[in-house]
Write a protein that holds these residues in place. Sequence first.
Motif, short mmCIF file in Angstrom:
data_model
loop_
_atom_site.label_atom_id
_atom_site.label_comp_id
_atom_site.label_asym_id
_atom_site.label_seq_id
_atom_site.Cartn_x
_atom_site.Cartn_y
_atom_site.Cartn_z
N PHE A 120 17.92 -3.64 42.17
CA PHE A 120 18.48 -4.98 41.94
C PHE A 120 17.40 -6.04 42.17
CE2 PHE A 120 22.26 -7.93 43.33
CZ PHE A 120 22.10 -8.69 42.19
N LYS A 149 21.96 1.56 36.91
CA LYS A 149 22.89 0.73 37.67
C LYS A 149 22.25 0.37 39.00
CE LYS A 149 27.61 2.14 36.48
NZ LYS A 149 28.85 2.61 37.13
N THR A 150 22.22 -0.91 39.31
CA THR A 150 21.71 -1.34 40.61
C THR A 150 22.75 -2.26 41.23
OG1 THR A 150 20.69 -3.44 39.96
CG2 THR A 150 19.41 -1.42 39.55
N GLY A 151 22.64 -2.54 42.51
CA GLY A 151 23.60 -3.47 43.07
C GLY A 151 23.70 -3.47 44.57
N ASN A 159 29.53 -2.51 45.40
CA ASN A 159 28.81 -2.54 44.12
C ASN A 159 29.35 -3.59 43.16
OD1 ASN A 159 27.10 -0.31 44.80
ND2 ASN A 159 28.82 1.06 44.39
N LEU A 160 29.89 -4.67 43.69
CA LEU A 160 30.47 -5.70 42.81
C LEU A 160 29.41 -6.67 42.28
CD1 LEU A 160 33.91 -6.54 44.45
CD2 LEU A 160 33.44 -5.24 42.37
N VAL A 161 28.19 -6.58 42.81
CA VAL A 161 27.14 -7.50 42.38
C VAL A 161 25.89 -6.68 42.06
CG1 VAL A 161 25.88 -9.61 42.96
CG2 VAL A 161 28.07 -9.14 44.07
N GLY A 162 25.32 -6.89 40.89
CA GLY A 162 24.13 -6.13 40.53
C GLY A 162 23.75 -6.36 39.08
N VAL A 163 22.79 -5.60 38.61
CA VAL A 163 22.39 -5.66 37.20
C VAL A 163 22.17 -4.24 36.68
CG1 VAL A 163 21.28 -7.94 37.32
CG2 VAL A 163 19.94 -5.90 37.85
N PHE A 164 22.14 -4.11 35.37
CA PHE A 164 21.61 -2.90 34.76
C PHE A 164 20.11 -3.11 34.62
CE2 PHE A 164 26.04 -2.70 33.57
CZ PHE A 164 26.33 -1.36 33.65
#
Lengths: 374, 374
Positions: A120, A149-151, A159-164
């Motif tokens: 992330f 998937k990161t976060g 894991n409600l906040v992150g980016v690919f």
Amino acid sequence: MTETPEPVSVRVDLGPRSYDILIGPGLVASAGRHIAAALPRARALVVSDETVAALHADRLLAALESAGIGAALLTLPPGETTKSFDHLIAVVDRILAERLERGDAVVALGGGVIGDLSGFAAGIARRGMQFVQVPTSLLAQVDSSVGGKTGINSARGKNLVGVFHQPALVLADTDVLDTLAEREFRAGYAEVVKYGLIDRPDFFEWLEANRAAIFSGGAARVEAVAASCRAKAAVVAGDEREDGDRALLNLGHTFGHALESVVRYDPARLVHGEGVAIGMALAHRFSVRLGLCSGQDAGRAEAHLRAAGLPTRIQEIPGDGFTVDALMDKIAQDKKVSRGALTFILTRGIGRAYVARDVAPDAVRDFLNQELAA
Amino acid sequence: MTETPEPVSVRVDLGPRSYDILIGPGLVASAGRHIAAALPRARALVVSDETVAALHADRLLAALESAGIGAALLTLPPGETTKSFDHLIAVVDRILAERLERGDAVVALGGGVIGDLSGFAAGIARRGMQFVQVPTSLLAQVDSSVGGKTGINSARGKNLVGVFHQPALVLADTDVLDTLAEREFRAGYAEVVKYGLIDRPDFFEWLEANRAAIFSGGAARVEAVAASCRAKAAVVAGDEREDGDRALLNLGHTFGHALESVVRYDPARLVHGEGVAIGMALAHRFSVRLGLCSGQDAGRAEAHLRAAGLPTRIQEIPGDGFTVDALMDKIAQDKKVSRGALTFILTRGIGRAYVARDVAPDAVRDFLNQELAA
């Protein structure tokens, strides 16, 4: 120094974001060579946790140095609470303090927590840096390090906040798994079994025959990790941002997440892979109850998980709190729930899982009543 | 209610991430209809700042409601300091508190600060939500709302943390620009002029003939915004993640950022568009000095900026601190500097800018000595 065989390579095919996963023994020691080949002239920040760093960081830093890669090390506390905004800010700040540029690399040395957090950070520092995963747990090697998937967690859920953010390279050193506690290795193995149960019945059969060899290391372990990465890479390539079939990877996870949530993610009671093992057994028994799957196939899936030392029933989790209402509440909160309809991964047999988007909440409730009364 | 003409539509062509920019009068009042068409059944969180919300939020919320879009409003303090991790966390938390799903929309109602911050929040909440820009400054309409760059500032520099996250729709209401202070409108106009100077000499000539009409509103203003969005969309479509030609958009920005940095981003002394105006004039005069551009073209560019009331010389910025050493230090820190070589956008004349990646630091230093002695 012993001769190490060339690693197995698995390609994750994502167009301009394609990358290789290298799997084999001794990859931490040869990491410098592989990273230098993938990212010429890059500098690096290695992010790890205190436990993993004590075991492997010196070796990785030496490998980077010997390949001419200037590297700094940032060590964070171990554990799920590290997946927070505070630690995210700390990693980003260190990246900027080291004056790393977009072509330089953030290298995650650790399990899923370190991989998710530093991926992330790599995804947002300078709007996206290069990222390399060196996963040190079986779970991270076969699951979280593949797919981008990161976060981090929020007070409102995991894991409600992150980016690919796809890595440029993944180095899965199968030797480092020897340093894992037996319970942690078993938990990761649940995700390996998952790939067989989703859509690879031959792989499941191979696992039934080779479980002991995989646990003791060597070529069978390399093959189990490689086959798992191939399975996940195929799903990810077809659905990078989880709009469709990638949901199959959630086999066992809707029930599993609900169980983890009830125990408030207390690893003394339940770790993720154990939740997935119970969740997969539940998904099979639920499918039997719905007339989708034979009792024989469900029994075979369960038997293999049990042979690996994994739990398959809610009652095996120490402590209480497992009421139908509590579980249904958690299931309804799951982020894969869309506008009221419940989505589950159900199955028609070993290796025949599918996405069911129209499961009636009452059917789940009845099933859980039966499970908890058993 | 007066009849409003159909808006001009500019398509940003980015494959699966393509979207429309609608430009015209009255778009805040018709926003609900346009958003409902682009994102059926979405709910929304409108993010704004106190100043803009007081002027436009009621109208936007009423428009959303009349289109059946359930919406909440989050209002933040105005100003650049709002682009911080603290406010990012607040926006993300509100998105999650409203239980918005991936298909729901974060709607940015404001200038560049609100757009950059809420776009970043939309890019990371649930690993990417839908995002709609309703830019209310000229600068945001012609620049920051187009292209998907989002971000916040770090103690180590501006815009160093963020993601590329494309909106699903941009609604540029040219009426709301009537509420801008004259100085803010002029500053945004510098970015309009930039598109002519980069590679659209005909547009530059049109601006020379229509400047007064653009400032007073109406069809010329709509066309100026639309032409700017078309210009930026073309560059962004060719280089979504700023690996190549997108650097042309930085015409005037390397010098401009150095000037902004010296005044520590104090808007009383210099706002971004003014820095860009001076930076573009400097880039032209530097190009003259290097024998690339005629003095006549540089004079013409400068004359148009001056006619619009924009500064073109460092000495016009109130206060001191502008030494060659200070400016060279800031230029060297610029994130577009790659491994020692200085990259500048230079020009061979009006509408003939190009990326020069090999500018000798001494040439810049000599030029700045001359400028500051003038």
